[in-house]
Design a protein around this motif. Structure first.
Motif, short mmCIF file in Angstrom:
data_model
loop_
_atom_site.label_atom_id
_atom_site.label_comp_id
_atom_site.label_asym_id
_atom_site.label_seq_id
_atom_site.Cartn_x
_atom_site.Cartn_y
_atom_site.Cartn_z
N THR A 1 -84.24 3.07 -38.54
CA THR A 1 -84.09 2.39 -37.25
C THR A 1 -82.79 2.71 -36.54
OG1 THR A 1 -83.11 0.42 -38.29
CG2 THR A 1 -85.51 0.47 -38.05
N VAL A 2 -81.85 3.39 -37.19
CA VAL A 2 -80.55 3.64 -36.57
C VAL A 2 -80.71 4.62 -35.41
CG1 VAL A 2 -79.97 5.53 -38.16
CG2 VAL A 2 -78.15 4.22 -37.07
N PRO A 3 -80.06 4.36 -34.28
CA PRO A 3 -80.15 5.29 -33.15
C PRO A 3 -79.50 6.63 -33.46
CG PRO A 3 -79.29 3.12 -32.47
CD PRO A 3 -79.29 3.15 -33.97
N GLY A 4 -80.04 7.68 -32.83
CA GLY A 4 -79.42 8.99 -32.94
C GLY A 4 -79.93 9.85 -34.07
N SER A 5 -80.90 9.37 -34.84
CA SER A 5 -81.44 10.19 -35.93
C SER A 5 -82.41 11.23 -35.37
CB SER A 5 -82.15 9.31 -36.96
OG SER A 5 -83.27 8.66 -36.38
N ASN A 6 -82.75 12.21 -36.21
CA ASN A 6 -83.72 13.23 -35.84
C ASN A 6 -85.13 12.75 -36.18
OD1 ASN A 6 -81.59 15.45 -35.41
ND2 ASN A 6 -81.21 14.83 -37.53
N THR A 7 -86.11 13.20 -35.45
CA THR A 7 -87.50 12.84 -35.74
C THR A 7 -88.38 14.09 -35.76
OG1 THR A 7 -88.00 12.45 -33.39
CG2 THR A 7 -87.26 10.55 -34.69
N ILE A 8 -89.37 14.06 -36.62
CA ILE A 8 -90.37 15.12 -36.69
C ILE A 8 -91.74 14.46 -36.74
CG2 ILE A 8 -91.39 16.88 -38.20
CD1 ILE A 8 -88.65 17.79 -38.96
N LYS A 9 -92.66 14.94 -35.93
CA LYS A 9 -94.02 14.41 -35.94
C LYS A 9 -94.68 14.76 -37.27
CE LYS A 9 -98.37 14.35 -33.36
NZ LYS A 9 -99.20 14.48 -34.58
N MET A 10 -95.18 13.75 -37.94
CA MET A 10 -95.79 13.94 -39.25
C MET A 10 -97.25 14.38 -39.10
SD MET A 10 -96.42 11.15 -42.28
CE MET A 10 -94.68 10.77 -42.51
#
Length: 269
Positions: free
Chosen positions: A134-143
């Protein structure tokens, strides 16, 4: 001050030793966050907050005053779980020598482990505390569907590449829910290798499953300069009260996840 109130309990050290052993052995089985996160502390039971420094921490000097920037303070969250021991069971054990059944203590320890992992992964919205997912600024990848083909390996390799490209260097660790973990217990067609084993090889074996994560996964660079788990009071059992002749106990701790650089996190959504 004996804040654990152990001296108030009407029994001796032998039972406390059994309780402590049961709790510690259970925690070792179920705690997941502590397997990959560096630990900071223990800072002591009186510590109520801890500093979190970002990579741009600095000091400015002006008019005889020094101001620290790039630093915030987060609360050391108090977590607890209660359990009882019935007076008749203790009396029967003392008179007959039959060991006390400490299943209630083990169940409470298991719940305490899950509560700590919930705090690590999801934080606590009511307290304004962030977790790894939940922390802002992390990276995301569509699973993609991790039950199909090489989707899981491809997603995780992409996440690892993303962290390395951002100079997040060190121990990479993957944590996922049990549903995803068991999807990977299959032979990858054409390779003769289990999908989970390919992923473990990529991450030097640092693959974990947590019941706190259902249908979710996160990849982190678990180095102290990026994140750690701050401990105030480490997990311990306290004597709570005597009610209807039965004894009540509390497993408690104070802890806070310190994310110093959220770019060291990849969340698979």
């Amino acid at each position: 001050m004996d804040y654990l109130s152990r001296e108030a309990a009407p029994f001796g050290d032998a039972l406390w030793e059994q309780i402590d052993t049961t709790i510690v052995e259970t925690l070792k089985k179920y705690l997941v966050g502590r397997r990959f996160l560096p630990l900071y502390g223990p800072l002591g039971p009186g510590a109520q907050s801890v500093a979190v420094d970002s990579s741009d921490k600095d000091e400015s000097f002006k008019d005889g005053v020094v101001q620290t920037t790039g630093r915030k303070f987060v609360e050391l969250v108090q977590l607890y779980e209660d359990f009882p021991l019935f007076w008749r069971d203790l009396e029967a054990s003392e008179r007959t020598g039959v060991p006390v059944d400490l299943s209630a203590a083990a169940r409470a320890a298991q719940a305490s482990a899950k509560a700590e992992d919930q705090l690590i992964f999801f934080g606590n919205k009511a307290l304004g505390v962030d977790g790894l997912l939940t922390v802002p600024g992390s990276n995301t990848i569509k699973m993609d569907d991790w039950a199909e083909g090489q989707n899981a390996f491809a997603n995780i390799a992409a996440g690892a590449s993303m962290l390395v490209e951002k100079d997040m260097l060190g121990r990479l660790a993957l944590i996922m829910g049990p549903d995803l973990y068991f999807k990977l217990q299959r032979i990858q067609p054409g390779t003769g290798v289990m999908e989970i084993d390919r992923i473990k090889s990529l991450l030097d074996g640092r693959v974990y499953r947590s019941n706190a994560l259902a249908g979710k996964a996160v990849l982190v660079c678990a180095e102290a300069q990026y994140m750690d788990l701050a401990i105030g009071q480490d997990l311990a059992a306290a004597y709570l009260e005597l009610v209807n002749l039965n004894h009540y106990f509390r497993i408690l701790e104070t802890a806070a996840l310190r994310v110093k650089n959220s770019e060291a996190i990849v969340v698979f959504e």
